[in-house]
Design an enzyme around this catalytic site. Sequence first.
Site, PDB file in Angstrom:
ATOM      1  N   HIS A  95      10.841   4.265 -10.658  1.00  0.00           N
ATOM      2  CA  HIS A  95      11.593   4.655 -11.854  1.00  0.00           C
ATOM      3  C   HIS A  95      13.055   4.899 -11.503  1.00  0.00           C
ATOM      4  O   HIS A  95      13.963   4.527 -12.260  1.00  0.00           O
ATOM      5  CB  HIS A  95      11.002   5.921 -12.468  1.00  0.00           C
ATOM      6  N   GLU A 152       6.229   2.059 -17.505  1.00  0.00           N
ATOM      7  CA  GLU A 152       5.165   2.510 -16.609  1.00  0.00           C
ATOM      8  C   GLU A 152       4.523   1.332 -15.886  1.00  0.00           C
ATOM      9  O   GLU A 152       4.259   1.394 -14.685  1.00  0.00           O
ATOM     10  CB  GLU A 152       4.105   3.294 -17.387  1.00  0.00           C
ATOM     11  N   HIS A 199       5.708   5.255  -7.087  1.00  0.00           N
ATOM     12  CA  HIS A 199       5.852   4.984  -8.522  1.00  0.00           C
ATOM     13  C   HIS A 199       7.080   5.701  -9.078  1.00  0.00           C
ATOM     14  O   HIS A 199       7.878   5.121  -9.825  1.00  0.00           O
ATOM     15  CB  HIS A 199       4.585   5.441  -9.250  1.00  0.00           C
ATOM     16  N   GLU A 200       7.248   6.961  -8.701  1.00  0.00           N
ATOM     17  CA  GLU A 200       8.398   7.724  -9.209  1.00  0.00           C
ATOM     18  C   GLU A 200       9.712   7.178  -8.656  1.00  0.00           C
ATOM     19  O   GLU A 200      10.719   7.113  -9.376  1.00  0.00           O
ATOM     20  CB  GLU A 200       8.235   9.207  -8.861  1.00  0.00           C
TER      21      GLU A 200
END
Length: 311
Positions: A134, A201, A130-131
Amino acid sequence: MNMMKTGLLLAAMTALFMAVGAAIGGQSGMLIAFIVALGMNAFSYWNADKLVLRMHNAVEVDAASAPELHEIVRRLAEAAALPMPRVYVINNPQPNAFATGRNPQNAAVAATTGLLQLLNPDEVAGVMAHELAHVQNRDTLIMTVTATLAGAISMLANFAMFFGGSSRNNNGIGILGTLAMMILAPMAAALVQMAISRTREYAADRRGAEICGLPLSLASALEKISGAAQRIPNMAAERNPATAHMFIVNPLSGARMDNLFSTHPNTENRIAQLRDIAREFGAQTAGRAAAARSGPWAGRGTSAKRGGPWG
């Protein structure tokens, strides 16, 4: 597109900064604030990532000091075709994580000790994916710069309360105008943060699931992190609330639901999306398996299997 959004955000934050400057010193204050904002924008672009990591006492680790975490990030970065980011650990009991950096070549990912203790390796992989999403989506620059400028706007608004508001200001804003600016400017900056963070998100959850191939592990991680974060305070985040939108879940106490004033989407909504993605992945895997049995990939074993470092 993200560069355009970054430019618009910087312009909006600069305008807020100038408005607070006008509340303090009229036209002269607005000019000074504009000059200061230009300097802060430049500083934020080059140094905001280091500042945020320092705010949260993050310590850089390598393959020797944190072999499992470092290897997970390395494999995920390779799967996402990203440069290997710097890896940090934050000595904090609240499970959480964030990414920062102005571009993929200068990115960093950070995980708390609470997260590493609570989650299993697949769940850690989901969070780190997930990071990295980003990073790949170029969210880290805009999120980091927003955190820096929003904090500066709040501090300047408080400064205006003590030193601004005189009717002798060039624009005659007065004490009532100063009070309104002190309240509204930080609120406007926070609303910009929240709107940007919430949409990104969802996108990072989807892309993170694609990178690691484990949407249900990411869903499980979000469920565990969200529940623990509501019980375990994050004092560094409480002291620096402008950075809250950078974390995978809201690190602040009293996290709100999915409404106008939340920094993050509702966790249940994110989990529901990830379960939908898992069903999509299942359909794709079944289709590939059928093609492998009857198509040009027949007999090639794992060629039909879904990719990713955990496949």
